[in-house]
Design a protein around this motif. Structure first.
Motif: not given
Length: 271
Positions: A18-21, A38-42, A48-52, A54-62
């Protein structure tokens, strides 16, 4: 001749992304073509990571999960596999100071030690176990454990953290031997001093700058550099690399054998 890394068609799970490294590793995996869990406790930071991505055309899910719960670890890995249809790459990034501040060894009680060992070594081991079981069934994969440069030198005021991370190095070696016959490569990466929010909060500015200045390259390790390294280790370019601890510490291992005074009175330091 050109050399490219292409993880298209692969599914990657990055814990604590979700942040940092972890965020940078997830984003770089997506840039290389992987679909990223994308895993995070929050939930907000994971999204936010998923949105970043997606903005670059990638595929991700929280995937929101508190990995301090053993059952949540198994469920996360199962959910990631269900979502992606497989699990090719797993980066075990969760693990830090467990809400603790740098502390003298003699002031670390049992609860302090158990928190650090549980949220670094044990959490990494249980994540890797669940990931390995999936990869064994599908015929292979890559696991990357995030260790620390603090494991390669004395670590005053952070002895419990460094010891727990050092155990991850040994865990990585053992995993590489056991899982190699199943076509699963296991490596660890060891960041140097990295300007994440948690690190900045843990160290006064003058101490942080002194640590950075003590490296041969006179610089910190950027989160994106850990992302690039992870993408490489997960690729076929590194297909003969397993059981390794890869340092990305600006050379600190070579010269910073004794970190600057971190909160101790100078008179208390050993000669």
């Amino acid at each position: 001749m050109s050399v490219e890394i292409d993880h298209s068609g692969k599914v990657a799970l990055v814990t604590g992304s979700g942040a940092g490294i972890g965020r940078e590793i997830a984003c770089w995996m997506a840039q290389a073509g992987a679909s990223v869990a994308v895993n995070d406790v929050r939930g907000d930071t994971a999204k936010q990571t998923v949105a970043l991505i997606a903005d670059e055309g990638g595929t991700a899910k929280a995937f929101v999960a508190d990995l301090r719960d053993d059952a949540a670890i198994d469920q996360l890995v199962a959910d990631a596999e269900t979502w992606g249809g497989r699990l090719d790459i797993a980066v075990n990034n969760v693990g830090m100071m467990a809400g603790r501040s740098p502390t003298r060894f003699v002031d670390m009680d049992g609860a302090f030690w158990r928190d650090l060992v549980d949220q670094n070594l044990i959490l990494t081991a249980l994540c890797a176990r669940a990931e390995a079981l999936v990869m064994m069934e599908q015929g292979g994969g890559v696991i990357i454990n995030v260790s620390s440069g603090e494991t390669t030198r004395p670590s005053p005021m952070m002895s419990s953290y460094a010891a727990a991370k050092a155990a991850i190095n040994h865990l990585t070696w053992s995993m590489a031997v056991e899982l190699g016959p199943h076509n699963i490569r296991v490596n660890a990466i060891a960041p140097g001093t990295t300007p994440t929010e948690l690190i900045r909060e843990a160290f006064p500015a003058d101490h942080y700058e002194a640590i950075v200045a003590a490296t041969p390259l006179r610089r910190e390790t950027l989160p994106e550099e850990l992302g690039r390294l992870s993408v490489y280790l997960a690729s076929d370019l590194a297909r003969c690399t397993t059981g390794q601890l890869i340092l990305a510490d600006a050379g600190a291992f070579l010269s910073r054998t004794r970190p600057p005074n971190l909160g101790q009175d100078a008179s208390e330091e050993a000669p």
